[in-house]
Design a protein around this motif. Structure first.
Motif, mmCIF file in Angstrom:
data_model
loop_
_atom_site.group_PDB
_atom_site.id
_atom_site.type_symbol
_atom_site.label_atom_id
_atom_site.label_comp_id
_atom_site.label_asym_id
_atom_site.label_seq_id
_atom_site.Cartn_x
_atom_site.Cartn_y
_atom_site.Cartn_z
ATOM 1 N N MET A 1 0.843 -1.173 0.000
ATOM 2 C CA MET A 1 0.000 0.000 0.000
ATOM 3 C C MET A 1 0.894 1.244 0.000
ATOM 4 O O MET A 1 1.829 1.331 0.794
ATOM 5 C CB MET A 1 -0.868 -0.042 1.244
ATOM 6 C CG MET A 1 -1.778 1.093 1.329
ATOM 7 S SD MET A 1 -3.099 0.659 2.425
ATOM 8 C CE MET A 1 -3.528 2.217 2.910
ATOM 9 N N PRO A 2 0.574 2.149 -0.942
ATOM 10 C CA PRO A 2 1.433 3.339 -1.034
ATOM 11 C C PRO A 2 1.237 4.228 0.193
ATOM 12 O O PRO A 2 0.187 4.243 0.808
ATOM 13 C CB PRO A 2 0.964 4.030 -2.292
ATOM 14 C CG PRO A 2 -0.365 3.471 -2.596
ATOM 15 C CD PRO A 2 -0.470 2.151 -1.897
ATOM 16 N N ASN A 3 2.238 4.941 0.429
ATOM 17 C CA ASN A 3 2.112 5.830 1.589
ATOM 18 C C ASN A 3 1.334 7.083 1.182
ATOM 19 O O ASN A 3 1.257 7.452 0.017
ATOM 20 C CB ASN A 3 3.495 6.047 2.195
ATOM 21 C CG ASN A 3 4.176 7.335 1.897
ATOM 22 O OD1 ASN A 3 3.584 8.261 1.418
ATOM 23 N ND2 ASN A 3 5.444 7.370 2.202
ATOM 24 N N ILE A 4 0.735 7.726 2.110
ATOM 25 C CA ILE A 4 -0.185 8.853 1.864
ATOM 26 C C ILE A 4 0.548 10.034 1.241
ATOM 27 O O ILE A 4 -0.026 10.759 0.417
ATOM 28 C CB ILE A 4 -0.925 9.242 3.161
ATOM 29 C CG1 ILE A 4 -2.071 10.222 2.839
ATOM 30 C CG2 ILE A 4 -0.045 9.886 4.144
ATOM 31 C CD1 ILE A 4 -3.286 9.527 2.459
ATOM 32 N N ALA A 5 1.796 10.254 1.583
ATOM 33 C CA ALA A 5 2.563 11.389 1.063
ATOM 34 C C ALA A 5 2.800 11.234 -0.427
ATOM 35 O O ALA A 5 2.633 12.191 -1.211
ATOM 36 C CB ALA A 5 3.884 11.526 1.794
ATOM 37 N N SER A 6 3.159 10.048 -0.895
ATOM 38 C CA SER A 6 3.409 9.864 -2.326
ATOM 39 C C SER A 6 2.106 9.922 -3.114
ATOM 40 O O SER A 6 2.057 10.442 -4.232
ATOM 41 C CB SER A 6 4.152 8.557 -2.575
ATOM 42 O OG SER A 6 3.342 7.463 -2.239
ATOM 43 N N ALA A 7 1.024 9.418 -2.541
ATOM 44 C CA ALA A 7 -0.280 9.490 -3.220
ATOM 45 C C ALA A 7 -0.737 10.943 -3.346
ATOM 46 O O ALA A 7 -1.254 11.373 -4.393
ATOM 47 C CB ALA A 7 -1.331 8.670 -2.457
ATOM 48 N N LEU A 8 -0.535 11.702 -2.278
ATOM 49 C CA LEU A 8 -0.900 13.123 -2.316
ATOM 50 C C LEU A 8 -0.044 13.870 -3.337
ATOM 51 O O LEU A 8 -0.559 14.700 -4.110
ATOM 52 C CB LEU A 8 -0.732 13.719 -0.914
ATOM 53 C CG LEU A 8 -1.207 15.150 -0.727
ATOM 54 C CD1 LEU A 8 -2.699 15.260 -1.055
ATOM 55 C CD2 LEU A 8 -0.940 15.640 0.674
ATOM 56 N N LYS A 9 1.241 13.552 -3.375
ATOM 57 C CA LYS A 9 2.146 14.206 -4.333
ATOM 58 C C LYS A 9 1.744 13.866 -5.772
ATOM 59 O O LYS A 9 1.699 14.751 -6.640
ATOM 60 C CB LYS A 9 3.579 13.752 -4.067
ATOM 61 C CG LYS A 9 4.593 14.386 -4.986
ATOM 62 C CD LYS A 9 5.986 13.890 -4.680
ATOM 63 C CE LYS A 9 6.943 14.407 -5.717
ATOM 64 N NZ LYS A 9 8.273 13.842 -5.568
ATOM 65 N N ASP A 10 1.423 12.618 -6.043
ATOM 66 C CA ASP A 10 0.997 12.218 -7.389
ATOM 67 C C ASP A 10 -0.296 12.917 -7.793
ATOM 68 O O ASP A 10 -0.444 13.353 -8.946
ATOM 69 C CB ASP A 10 0.802 10.700 -7.447
ATOM 70 C CG ASP A 10 2.118 9.939 -7.355
ATOM 71 O OD1 ASP A 10 3.157 10.574 -7.611
ATOM 72 O OD2 ASP A 10 2.064 8.733 -7.042
ATOM 73 N N GLU A 11 -1.216 13.012 -6.875
ATOM 74 C CA GLU A 11 -2.501 13.677 -7.181
ATOM 75 C C GLU A 11 -2.305 15.167 -7.438
ATOM 76 O O GLU A 11 -2.889 15.738 -8.364
ATOM 77 C CB GLU A 11 -3.495 13.454 -6.038
ATOM 78 C CG GLU A 11 -4.878 13.987 -6.305
ATOM 79 C CD GLU A 11 -5.569 13.338 -7.500
ATOM 80 O OE1 GLU A 11 -6.513 13.960 -8.029
ATOM 81 O OE2 GLU A 11 -5.189 12.236 -7.940
ATOM 82 N N ILE A 12 -1.468 15.819 -6.659
ATOM 83 C CA ILE A 12 -1.184 17.252 -6.852
ATOM 84 C C ILE A 12 -0.508 17.454 -8.204
ATOM 85 O O ILE A 12 -0.855 18.384 -8.961
ATOM 86 C CB ILE A 12 -0.316 17.796 -5.702
ATOM 87 C CG1 ILE A 12 -1.146 17.854 -4.418
ATOM 88 C CG2 ILE A 12 0.223 19.184 -6.051
ATOM 89 C CD1 ILE A 12 -0.345 18.208 -3.177
ATOM 90 N N THR A 13 0.409 16.602 -8.577
ATOM 91 C CA THR A 13 1.101 16.701 -9.865
ATOM 92 C C THR A 13 0.115 16.533 -11.021
ATOM 93 O O THR A 13 0.142 17.276 -12.003
ATOM 94 C CB THR A 13 2.210 15.633 -9.949
ATOM 95 O OG1 THR A 13 3.092 15.792 -8.847
ATOM 96 C CG2 THR A 13 2.983 15.764 -11.236
ATOM 97 N N ARG A 14 -0.786 15.545 -10.889
ATOM 98 C CA ARG A 14 -1.786 15.318 -11.932
ATOM 99 C C ARG A 14 -2.698 16.522 -12.110
ATOM 100 O O ARG A 14 -2.974 16.966 -13.233
ATOM 101 C CB ARG A 14 -2.614 14.082 -11.580
ATOM 102 C CG ARG A 14 -3.587 13.654 -12.662
ATOM 103 C CD ARG A 14 -4.461 12.501 -12.214
ATOM 104 N NE ARG A 14 -5.419 12.856 -11.182
ATOM 105 C CZ ARG A 14 -6.569 13.514 -11.396
ATOM 106 N NH1 ARG A 14 -6.882 13.903 -12.611
ATOM 107 N NH2 ARG A 14 -7.380 13.783 -10.399
ATOM 108 N N LEU A 15 -3.165 17.081 -10.990
ATOM 109 C CA LEU A 15 -4.049 18.253 -11.062
ATOM 110 C C LEU A 15 -3.314 19.477 -11.631
ATOM 111 O O LEU A 15 -3.887 20.258 -12.399
ATOM 112 C CB LEU A 15 -4.620 18.569 -9.682
ATOM 113 C CG LEU A 15 -5.659 17.580 -9.151
ATOM 114 C CD1 LEU A 15 -6.033 17.916 -7.712
ATOM 115 C CD2 LEU A 15 -6.886 17.592 -10.042
ATOM 116 N N ALA A 16 -2.045 19.632 -11.267
ATOM 117 C CA ALA A 16 -1.269 20.763 -11.781
ATOM 118 C C ALA A 16 -1.089 20.647 -13.296
ATOM 119 O O ALA A 16 -1.233 21.639 -14.031
ATOM 120 C CB ALA A 16 0.083 20.827 -11.085
#
Length: 144
Positions: A1-16
């Motif tokens: 299970m991915p850690n919450i920090a990397s998931a948040l970073k990936d989501e922010i990058t996608r939205l940007a």
């Protein structure tokens, strides 16, 4: 299970990326429109320059260039003739009467559509030396 920090970073990058793509798409469309407008304007300028060259050639053939004369012959300048007639306060009809030509001839001389024949140049030179009073006196003599 991915850690919450990397998931948040990936989501922010996608939205940007999504936001950047949306803002740059309008700019890309504007740039494409400007480029096509610039190309159309360049074509129009080229067309007008070609047309201007053709017109210059036609006018040069239609109206012979004034030759400089050094041997004391009389010179002709349409704008000078028109200015002098206006300075005297004469209509084209009155100027034509003094010179022995029609008012239409005077208008054509002034507009540059025609040049006076050599036989009229001495009369025009004499006309150029007239003042207001002398012109009015001669008109009265011709009317009488």
């Amino acid at each position: 299970m991915p850690n919450i920090a990397s998931a948040l970073k990936d989501e922010i990058t996608r939205l940007a990326r999504k936001e950047l793509r949306a803002s740059t798409d309008t700019l890309k469309k504007a740039v494409a429109t400007y480029r096509s407008e610039i190309a159309a304007l360049k074509r129009r300028v080229d067309q007008l320059e070609r047309q201007q060259k053709r017109t210059t050639k036609v006018v040069a053939r239609a109206v012979p260039a004034e030759q400089p004369r050094d041997d004391g012959q009389l010179r002709w300048r349409a704008s000078g003739f028109a200015q002098h007639r206006k300075r005297l306060g004469l209509s084209a009809h009155e100027a034509g009467t003094l010179l022995g030509v029609s008012p239409l001839t005077v208008y054509k001389w002034e507009s540059g559509q025609a040049r006076p024949r050599a036989q009229y140049l001495p009369a025009i030179a004499q006309f150029r030396s007239l003042g207001k009073r002398e012109a009015a006196r001669r008109l009265e003599e011709l009317a009488a």
